[in-house]
Structure formats: structure tokens, C-alpha cells
Design an enzyme around this catalytic site. Structure first.
Site, PDB file in Angstrom:
ATOM      1  N   TYR A 162       0.755  -1.378  -0.219  1.00 20.29           N
ATOM      2  CA  TYR A 162       0.084  -0.244   0.289  1.00 20.29           C
ATOM      3  C   TYR A 162       1.200   1.592  -0.002  1.00 20.29           C
ATOM      4  CZ  TYR A 162      -3.415   3.669   2.158  1.00 20.29           C
ATOM      5  OH  TYR A 162      -4.151   4.764   2.366  1.00 20.29           O
ATOM      6  N   LYS A 166       1.395   4.528  -2.513  1.00 18.68           N
ATOM      7  CA  LYS A 166       0.866   6.170  -2.200  1.00 18.68           C
ATOM      8  C   LYS A 166       2.155   7.163  -2.154  1.00 18.68           C
ATOM      9  CE  LYS A 166      -3.001   5.478  -0.439  1.00 18.68           C
ATOM     10  NZ  LYS A 166      -4.013   6.071  -1.819  1.00 18.68           N
TER      11      LYS A 166
HETATM   12  N1  LIG Z   1      -8.062   6.151   6.935  1.00 21.94           N
HETATM   13  C1  LIG Z   1      -6.829   7.288   7.366  1.00 21.94           C
HETATM   14  O1  LIG Z   1      -6.442   6.500   8.249  1.00 21.94           O
HETATM   15  C2  LIG Z   1      -6.030   6.938   5.664  1.00 21.94           C
HETATM   16  C3  LIG Z   1      -4.330   7.335   5.867  1.00 21.94           C
HETATM   17  C4  LIG Z   1      -4.040   7.711   4.959  1.00 21.94           C
HETATM   18  C5  LIG Z   1      -4.471   7.359   3.305  1.00 21.94           C
HETATM   19  N2  LIG Z   1      -5.377   7.514   3.755  1.00 21.94           N
HETATM   20  C6  LIG Z   1      -6.421   7.501   1.394  1.00 21.94           C
HETATM   21  O2  LIG Z   1      -7.538   7.979   2.125  1.00 21.94           O
HETATM   22  C7  LIG Z   1      -8.258   7.983   1.129  1.00 21.94           C
HETATM   23  C8  LIG Z   1     -10.275   7.325   1.564  1.00 21.94           C
HETATM   24  O3  LIG Z   1      -9.748   6.720   2.164  1.00 21.94           O
HETATM   25  P1  LIG Z   1     -10.603   5.942   3.699  1.00 21.94           P
HETATM   26  O4  LIG Z   1     -10.247   6.139   4.681  1.00 21.94           O
HETATM   27  O5  LIG Z   1     -11.675   7.012   3.223  1.00 21.94           O
HETATM   28  O6  LIG Z   1     -10.852   4.483   3.232  1.00 21.94           O
HETATM   29  P2  LIG Z   1     -12.777   3.628   2.799  1.00 21.94           P
HETATM   30  O7  LIG Z   1     -12.015   2.599   2.839  1.00 21.94           O
HETATM   31  O8  LIG Z   1     -13.283   4.108   4.391  1.00 21.94           O
HETATM   32  O9  LIG Z   1     -13.025   4.869   1.571  1.00 21.94           O
HETATM   33  C9  LIG Z   1     -12.250   3.931   0.287  1.00 21.94           C
HETATM   34  C10 LIG Z   1     -13.301   4.041  -0.579  1.00 21.94           C
HETATM   35  O10 LIG Z   1     -13.056   3.326  -1.638  1.00 21.94           O
HETATM   36  C11 LIG Z   1     -14.121   2.352  -2.416  1.00 21.94           C
HETATM   37  N3  LIG Z   1     -12.620   1.626  -3.295  1.00 21.94           N
HETATM   38  C12 LIG Z   1     -11.784   1.336  -3.313  1.00 21.94           C
HETATM   39  N4  LIG Z   1     -11.781   0.178  -4.747  1.00 21.94           N
HETATM   40  C13 LIG Z   1     -12.978   0.935  -5.568  1.00 21.94           C
HETATM   41  C14 LIG Z   1     -12.417   0.562  -7.022  1.00 21.94           C
HETATM   42  N5  LIG Z   1     -12.309  -0.657  -7.733  1.00 21.94           N
HETATM   43  N6  LIG Z   1     -13.151   0.987  -7.793  1.00 21.94           N
HETATM   44  C15 LIG Z   1     -13.996   2.750  -6.821  1.00 21.94           C
HETATM   45  N7  LIG Z   1     -14.236   2.721  -5.983  1.00 21.94           N
HETATM   46  C16 LIG Z   1     -13.413   1.797  -5.018  1.00 21.94           C
HETATM   47  C17 LIG Z   1     -14.291   2.110  -1.009  1.00 21.94           C
HETATM   48  O11 LIG Z   1     -15.622   0.771  -2.170  1.00 21.94           O
HETATM   49  C18 LIG Z   1     -14.848   2.968  -0.230  1.00 21.94           C
HETATM   50  O12 LIG Z   1     -15.559   2.972  -0.522  1.00 21.94           O
HETATM   51  C19 LIG Z   1      -7.770   6.623   0.634  1.00 21.94           C
HETATM   52  O13 LIG Z   1      -6.610   6.768  -0.734  1.00 21.94           O
HETATM   53  C20 LIG Z   1      -6.788   6.100   1.447  1.00 21.94           C
HETATM   54  O14 LIG Z   1      -6.123   5.474   1.227  1.00 21.94           O
HETATM   55  C21 LIG Z   1      -6.617   7.110   4.496  1.00 21.94           C
END
Ligand SMILES: NC(=O)c1ccc[n+]([C@@H]2O[C@H](COP(=O)([O-])OP(=O)(O)OC[C@H]3O[C@@H](n4cnc5c(N)ncnc54)[C@H](O)[C@@H]3O)[C@@H](O)[C@H]2O)c1
Length: 256
Positions: A162, A166
Site C-alpha cells: 500500500y 502511495k
Molecule cells: N483512513 C486513513 O487513516 C487514511 C490514511 C492515509 C490515507 N488514506 C487515504 O484516504 C483515502 C480515503 O480513505 P478512507 O480512509 O476513506 O478509506 P475507505 O476504505 O473508508 O474508503 C475508500 C473507498 O474507496 C472505494 N473503492 C475501493 N476500490 C474501489 C474501486 N475499485 N472502484 C471504486 N471505488 C473503490 C471503497 O469502496 C471505499 O468506499 C484513500 O486514498 C486512502 O488511501 C486514509
């Protein structure tokens, strides 16, 4: 320049938010809707995006159930934004997946392909499809990608693959910013630390969660809404001269 408010210039604009049914995506979609923008909410499950759109302020929003890993759907999705929102001014690409593996020897080729396929490959092709549409519209545009503290740290809790995806997002964002700058399309990455969402908690050992929280000067894990302001700002008229940036929103966990 319109009045000084975080969403200045977004009223009536078409905004695509991917991962819109996720923790941060929901908050980002809601924040854009509150500026008067029209949101195309994209995620994998129709009921989930329908529910997100039903809860948005204002009107003219659209829900699309699309698996972004299938690149053949990208052009049609961008076309929907142009047709149904009246144009595509902003792409906020949050869709991503995380598969942790405590033992690196347990990482499979499928784990690699799945995470890189959604997080980096689909991100590139969707950004390119959006960029193409923005160039054709001739009014500039905004592309906002999502990195993670893992781009810098290499990731915690079995998330090397992952983190690699990123790291790719940061390099790609810089490359796209160079490519699209002459068209007045800005491309920036938002890089969260820990955010209270389903993704964070996917198989995360409680002690890692706690250790990271303790090492965060602000002392708590972000609520999804705390990421939304940065995204809306980058899309607003107040961020016209920011491109190629990676905005660190980690409560001080990282400092750059
Ligand atoms: N939550 C954290 O702590 C965190 C930290 C660093 C970065 N991020 C980044 O922030 C962003 C949002 O993350 P989040 O925490 O809301 O995650 P989450 O898992 O709650 O949401 C991600 C969404 O993307 C959708 N998704 C996944 N694969 C897909 C596909 N093939 N087509 C369409 N939709 C798809 C999922 O269904 C989900 O609803 C991401 O890019 C994640 O990498 C999150």
C-alpha cells in the site's frame, strides 16, 4: 476572485469524488456539496453511493457505481460528469484499497496487483481521462489525489505494498502537475496520517494505532471531516498557484 471562503469559485461546478462512500470520501462529497458544487459520487456499490447522494446538500448531484479497477469504464464516467453535471472542473480521487500482511512473506502477487491496480494504475488512468476532458473544456481544472503518511514512512502494520502505491501517487502527482500546468490544471496530493475510517481499522493491531496516536502531537486520530477542508481549498479559487504539492494533514505525525 470571489469572496474569501474556503469553497470560493466552486458554486455550480462539476466535481467528481471517487471513494465517495468511504470514510473520508463521504466527508469530501458533503463539503463540496455545501459549497454549491454539483457532485458525481463514485464508488463500487450502487446503494452506498445512492445513500451518499441522498444526504448531500443542494441539488444536481449524481451517484455512479463503478469499479475503477476496470479502466474501460473511465471515459464513460468522465463523460457522465460532463453531461450530467454540466462539466468536470474537479476530480478528487480517493478510491483506494489496503490489504495488510503482518508477514511480508505472505504477500501474494494478487495482493500487489489488487492494491497497485486500484491505488495507482486506476488513479493514473482516471486522472488522465479527467485531464483530457478539462483540456477540451478549456477552463483549467483541479485534480486532487490521495497519498498517505505511508508514502514517506513506508507504512506501518504490514502495509508495504500500500505504501509503495502511495509513493507512486506522490511521484505521479508531480508528473501530472508538470504535464497539465500549461492548461491551468493544478494537480496536488493530500496526505493524511491516521483517520478514523473503515480503511484504517482493517486488520490494524491496536498497539500500532495507539503508538501512532501517541506520536501525533495533536494527540488524537483525525475525523474524516478534518481532511475535507484541505481538499475543498485546493479546488477553490484561493489555490490557483499551488500545483505539484503534497499537503501533509497528519496532526503533526509527520512534519514537512
Ligand atoms: N483512513 C486513513 O487513516 C487514511 C490514511 C492515509 C490515507 N488514506 C487515504 O484516504 C483515502 C480515503 O480513505 P478512507 O480512509 O476513506 O478509506 P475507505 O476504505 O473508508 O474508503 C475508500 C473507498 O474507496 C472505494 N473503492 C475501493 N476500490 C474501489 C474501486 N475499485 N472502484 C471504486 N471505488 C473503490 C471503497 O469502496 C471505499 O468506499 C484513500 O486514498 C486512502 O488511501 C486514509
Amino acid at each position: 476572485m470571489s469572496a474569501w471562503s474556503v469553497g470560493a469559485g466552486l458554486e455550480g461546478r462539476g466535481v467528481m469524488v471517487t471513494g465517495a462512500a468511504g470514510g473520508i470520501g463521504r466527508a469530501v462529497a458533503a463539503a463540496f456539496a455545501s459549497t454549491g458544487a454539483r457532485v458525481l459520487a463514485v464508488d463500487v456499490r450502487q446503494e452506498a453511493v445512492d445513500e451518499v447522494v441522498a444526504g448531500l446538500e443542494g441539488g444536481g448531484h449524481v451517484a455512479a457505481a463503478v469499479d475503477l479497477a476496470d479502466l474501460s469504464g473511465h471515459a464513460a464516467l468522465v463523460q457522465r460528469a460532463r453531461d450530467e453535471l454540466g462539466g468536470l472542473h474537479v476530480l478528487a480521487n480517493l478510491a483506494a484499497v489496503l490489504r495488510r500482511a503482518a508477514d511480508i512473506d505472505a504477500v501474494t502477487e494478487d495482493d500487489w496487483d489488487f492494491q497497485l491496480g486500484v491505488n495507482l494504475k486506476a488513479a493514473f488512468f482516471l486522472c488522465r481521462a479527467a485531464g483530457r476532458a478539462m483540456i477540451a473544456q478549456g477552463e483549467g481544472g483541479r485534480i486532487i489525489t490521495f497519498a498517505s503518511q505511508g508514502w514517506w514512512t513506508g507504512g506501518f502494520g504490514g502495509s508495504v505494498v500500500y505504501a509503495a502505491s502511495k509513493g507512486g501517487i506522490v511521484s505521479m502527482t508531480r508528473g501530472l502537475a508538470r504535464t497539465y500546468g500549461p492548461h491551468r490544471i493544478t494537480v496536488n496530493a493530500v496526505s493524511p496520517g491516521q483517520v478514523e475510517t473503515p480503511m484504517l481499522m482493517t486488520g490494524l493491531a491496536p498497539e500500532i494505532y495507539e503508538r501512532m496516536r501517541e506520536q501525533t502531537p495533536l494527540g488524537y486520530v483525525a475525523a474524516p471531516e478534518e481532511l475535507a477542508g484541505t481538499v475543498v481549498f485546493l479546488a477553490s479559487q484561493h489555490a490557483t498557484y499551488i500545483t505539484g504539492a503534497t499537503i501533509n494533514v497528519s496532526g503533526g505525525f509527520l512534519m514537512y
